[in-house]
Design an enzyme around this catalytic site. Structure first.
Site, PDB file in Angstrom:
ATOM      1  N   GLU A 163     -74.074 107.946 -34.823  1.00 18.01           N
ATOM      2  CA  GLU A 163     -72.757 107.851 -35.483  1.00 18.01           C
ATOM      3  C   GLU A 163     -72.816 106.851 -36.625  1.00 18.01           C
ATOM      4  OE1 GLU A 163     -70.486 106.351 -32.223  1.00 18.01           O
ATOM      5  OE2 GLU A 163     -70.624 108.209 -31.094  1.00 18.01           O
ATOM      6  N   LYS A 183     -71.670 103.583 -38.547  1.00 14.01           N
ATOM      7  CA  LYS A 183     -71.097 102.317 -38.096  1.00 14.01           C
ATOM      8  C   LYS A 183     -70.059 101.861 -39.128  1.00 14.01           C
ATOM      9  CE  LYS A 183     -72.394  97.849 -36.222  1.00 14.01           C
ATOM     10  NZ  LYS A 183     -71.366  97.115 -36.946  1.00 14.01           N
ATOM     11  N   ASP A 221     -67.300  99.773 -40.999  1.00 11.17           N
ATOM     12  CA  ASP A 221     -67.118  98.338 -41.175  1.00 11.17           C
ATOM     13  C   ASP A 221     -65.631  98.013 -41.074  1.00 11.17           C
ATOM     14  OD1 ASP A 221     -67.948  95.806 -41.535  1.00 11.17           O
ATOM     15  OD2 ASP A 221     -68.313  95.963 -43.684  1.00 11.17           O
ATOM     16  N   TYR A 258     -64.489 106.063 -30.996  1.00 10.95           N
ATOM     17  CA  TYR A 258     -65.863 106.459 -30.725  1.00 10.95           C
ATOM     18  C   TYR A 258     -66.316 106.315 -29.274  1.00 10.95           C
ATOM     19  CZ  TYR A 258     -66.235 101.480 -31.969  1.00 10.95           C
ATOM     20  OH  TYR A 258     -66.040 100.133 -32.076  1.00 10.95           O
ATOM     21  N   LYS A 287     -78.782  98.364 -38.876  1.00  8.20           N
ATOM     22  CA  LYS A 287     -77.982  97.838 -39.979  1.00  8.20           C
ATOM     23  C   LYS A 287     -78.705  98.045 -41.308  1.00  8.20           C
ATOM     24  CE  LYS A 287     -74.624  95.070 -39.019  1.00  8.20           C
ATOM     25  NZ  LYS A 287     -74.293  93.924 -38.520  1.00  8.20           N
ATOM     26  N   CYS A 311     -53.740  69.429 -62.950  1.00  3.68           N
ATOM     27  CA  CYS A 311     -53.967  70.735 -63.551  1.00  3.68           C
ATOM     28  C   CYS A 311     -54.925  70.610 -64.734  1.00  3.68           C
ATOM     29  CB  CYS A 311     -52.626  71.322 -64.007  1.00  3.68           C
ATOM     30  SG  CYS A 311     -52.811  72.822 -64.982  1.00  3.68           S
ATOM     31  N   CYS A 315     -52.655  71.568 -68.155  1.00  4.54           N
ATOM     32  CA  CYS A 315     -51.560  70.753 -68.681  1.00  4.54           C
ATOM     33  C   CYS A 315     -51.620  69.298 -68.232  1.00  4.54           C
ATOM     34  CB  CYS A 315     -50.210  71.357 -68.293  1.00  4.54           C
ATOM     35  SG  CYS A 315     -49.824  71.162 -66.545  1.00  4.54           S
ATOM     36  N   CYS A 373     -50.259  73.635 -59.566  1.00  3.65           N
ATOM     37  CA  CYS A 373     -49.731  72.851 -60.678  1.00  3.65           C
ATOM     38  C   CYS A 373     -48.208  72.988 -60.605  1.00  3.65           C
ATOM     39  CB  CYS A 373     -50.250  73.407 -62.004  1.00  3.65           C
ATOM     40  SG  CYS A 373     -49.293  72.880 -63.427  1.00  3.65           S
ATOM     41  N   CYS A 378     -46.151  74.765 -67.612  1.00  5.08           N
ATOM     42  CA  CYS A 378     -47.600  74.655 -67.844  1.00  5.08           C
ATOM     43  C   CYS A 378     -48.064  75.861 -68.656  1.00  5.08           C
ATOM     44  CB  CYS A 378     -48.318  74.621 -66.497  1.00  5.08           C
ATOM     45  SG  CYS A 378     -50.095  74.898 -66.585  1.00  5.08           S
TER      46      CYS A 378
END
Ligand SMILES: [Zn+2]
Length: 667
Positions: free
Chosen positions: A116, A118, A120, A227, A315, A409, A412, A427, A432
């Site tokens: 089957e 796999k 994710d 599954y 894998k 920031c 600014c 900020c 800004c």
């Protein structure tokens, strides 16, 4: 119970059975038997009955997929059968060793393998009692998981009631996942709403299933492949393949990409063929699972402390590369969020040149222990944004520098504050320039006010020269101001002014989206506009009123309230109103297409599909995705699909593009 009530319950039962049958046909088997219209009619009848008799609502009603109440926390559940993880392998030799081990333990018997994909995603266990879905849980530590029943229910391909004649009381396991397309769309929405992006489909699926508010889970494009039949009160088939086909006939969604082999060499050939094909799948896979088919052999093989001995996951190599972290830039977003971004020595990963990777927030940089100058491992999962996995500590020379998140920031110089419970530093200066620019870019973007010609570079100049401070200033721009800008000549200045003027016709939901309220993406803006119909009603709505709108949970409601409670935001809205922007939803009533249902098939040449649909809605009409009895007009573009044949058979009025343009008042 009175006779009348008896009759109502009986009809509800009938409707639920019909609807769940059609849900399986549509969501699981992709083979609908009735039109959307007919389906909606069944659903409407059920809803009406439930509204009149709320005390009789049945637990497996499809209307109960989204719960009205958010949870405080997830209850824990103990799995009936431990949810062990699979042993992994990464090479042909390891897989051959697995095969040799299995054969030896079985005394040289013939062995069949079922292979089957796999997926994710996030592993879950679903419990059915007498055919009724009663509980869904995450894997957790394998012994104890979290009960996520409410969120699992929002996945439409999971039957709340199984088909009769198959599985009754049983536990099945599978993987909840998000398609590549679904993730791209979700991330686009999140980007626009100023929220952090999901790095890969697995995180997105897990993050969605672990939402305390099931409305959020319901808004996420989740699906499932089941599954394993891990437990059944009734007798089980003799093979894993038999279990899968029993699950399928019970209405559970299983992967169509399952194959049986007798020789491990053929399994290896199959694995090799999927390594390249996997990019064509609509969802992400990270390997192939190989299982012994006979359940009797599975029982004899048994388990080690951690894994079953009768299955293994092969894998595929992840799409990873090493490169150098040259520096960490700080980006300032629309809502002031400071985001560290890795600047990388350009490197090819899976056919794409990667130069930057998001680092999300300062904790992430700390957790990964990254230093500037480090060699780092980066990964690109599917077509998703690249990630920095970890530094290669062994390759450090001592010249690497620690990273410190700035406390002010970078644009600014204002203080950047990290509020309790938040991962991001922000900020706090609303004017800004970085924030102003990002807000304007968002305002002008295609899904918002769609002001062509006012792109990022022009916004930079407009803000830099102090000509524009907010969206309302755009509408006061004069030609001679534009002519002062670099690269803007007579002709282009006129185009820009025309584009700005043209944006004044945009519908209310776009204006709302363009304001850039935190957590309010395009879809949510549509939902809010539809529910409240005007800016005034929306602005005066209490948090509780906001949170009952479909697709709006507590978090979004809070963000909307915060936005409108801010006096400078209110001033901006007043100025936009005076400019003449739409502060009310149009369409619905009184339009020339009122009550008419349109269907589009094929590509239009003078406008995009979404522009055409918007036109229909503006004039009070509706758009339907499939041909039904209710369809009035079918608009046909280039390369129409099978819908056209169906429409012809049903004797619908067919319009070509010109006719449609004339009908909607264009030339
Ligand atoms: Zn700033």
């Amino acid at each position: 119970m009175t006779d009348a009530k008896d009759r109502v319950v009986k009809r509800m039962r009938e409707l639920i059975e019909l609807i769940s049958h059609h849900d399986i046909k549509y969501y699981v088997e992709d083979n609908p038997e009735i039109s959307d219209y007919e389906y909606d009619t069944l659903l409407r009848e059920l809803r009406d009955l439930e509204e009149k008799h709320p005390e009789l609502v049945l637990p497996d009603s499809p209307t109960q997929r989204v719960s009205g109440k958010a949870l405080e926390e997830f209850p824990q559940v103990e799995h009936m059968v431990a949810m062990l993880s699979l042993d992994n392998c990464y090479s042909e030799d390891e897989l051959k060793e697995f095969d040799a081990r299995v054969r030896k333990l079985l005394g040289g018997e013939q062995v069949e393998y079922v292979v089957e994909l796999k997926i994710d995603g996030l592993g879950v266990a679903l419990m059915y009692e007498d055919g009724l879905f009663v509980r869904g849980a995450t894997r957790g530590d394998g012994r104890i998981g979290e009960e996520v029943t409410q969120n699992i229910k929002t996945i439409k391909s999971i039957p709340l009631r199984l088909r009769p004649g198959g599985i009754r009381t049983a536990e099945v396991r599978g993987e909840v996942y998000m398609s590549k397309d679904g993730l791209r769309k979700l991330n686009r929405e999140r980007e626009k709403a100023g929220e952090p992006l999901f790095a890969n489909p697995r995180n997105a699926a897990a993050g969605s299933i672990r939402q305390l508010d099931s409305k959020v889970a319901a808004s996420r494009p989740l699906d499932i492949f089941l599954y394993t039949l891990s437990y059944s009160k009734d007798s089980m088939p003799g093979t894993h393949e038999g279990c899968l086909s029993l699950m399928r006939s019970s209405g559970l969604r299983t992967s169509p990409q399952t194959k049986r082999f007798e020789r491990i060499e053929d399994v290896l050939g199959h694995i090799a063929s999927w390594e390249s094909k996997r990019d064509d799948l609509g969802y992400e896979i990270d390997g192939i699972v190989v299982k012994v088919n006979s359940l009797e052999q599975q029982r004899r093989l048994g388990y080690t402390a951690k894994n079953p001995r009768w299955a293994i996951a092969y894998k595929y190599p992840p799409k990873q590369m090493t490169t150098r972290l040259l520096g960490i830039d700080i980006q300032v977003g629309r809502t002031g969020t400071l985001t560290p971004v890795a600047v990388l020595e350009p490197v090819q990963v899976g056919g794409v040149t990667v130069t930057h990777a998001t680092l999300h927030n300062e904790d992430e940089v700390k957790r990964k222990g990254l230093r500037i100058g480090d060699h780092v491992l980066i990964e690109r999962a599917g077509e998703v944004i690249p990630q920095v996995v970890k530094p290669i500590v062994e390759r450090r020379t001592g010249a690497e520098k620690e990273f410190r998140m700035p406390t002010s920031c970078p644009v600014c110089g204002s203080k950047a504050v990290r509020e309790e419970g938040e991962a991001a530093r922000r900020c706090i200066n609303a004017s800004c320039p970085a924030q102003v620019k990002e807000r304007l870019r968002h305002f002008c973007s295609r899904d918002a006010m769609d002001i062509e010609g006012v792109g990022p570079a022009l916004v930079d100049q407009l803000v830099g020269k102090g000509l524009v401070h907010d969206a309302a200033d755009l509408y006061d721009l004069r030609k001679e101001q534009l002519l002062e800008l670099e690269g803007v000549a007579e002709r282009s200045s006129e185009n820009i002014l025309n584009a700005i003027r043209a944006s004044m016709d945009r519908e209310f939901s776009r204006v709302l989206f363009a304001l850039g309220i935190r957590h309010v993406g395009r879809t949510t803006a549509n939902d809010l506009a539809e529910a409240f119909r005007s800016m005034d009603k929306l602005m005066s709505a209490a948090r509780e009123e906001l949170s009952v709108v479909e697709g709006v949970g507590d978090v979004v409601a809070g963000a909307v309230r915060d936005f409108f409670d801010n006096s400078s935001n209110r001033r901006l809205i007043e100025r936009l109103r005076k400019t003449g922007l739409s502060m009310q939803a149009s369409g619905r009533a009184g339009g020339t297409l009122e009550g008419k249902v349109f269907l589009f098939t094929g590509e239009l040449s003078s406008m995009t599909r979404s522009q055409a649909e918007e036109k229909v809605r503006e004039l009070g009409g509706k758009v339907s995705p499939s041909v039904t009895k209710a369809t009035d007009y079918v608009v046909v573009g280039r390369d129409p699909g099978s819908k056209l044949d169906k429409a012809k058979k049903m004797g619908k009025s067919i319009l070509d593009e010109n006719a449609f343009v004339r009908m909607t008042g264009g030339r």
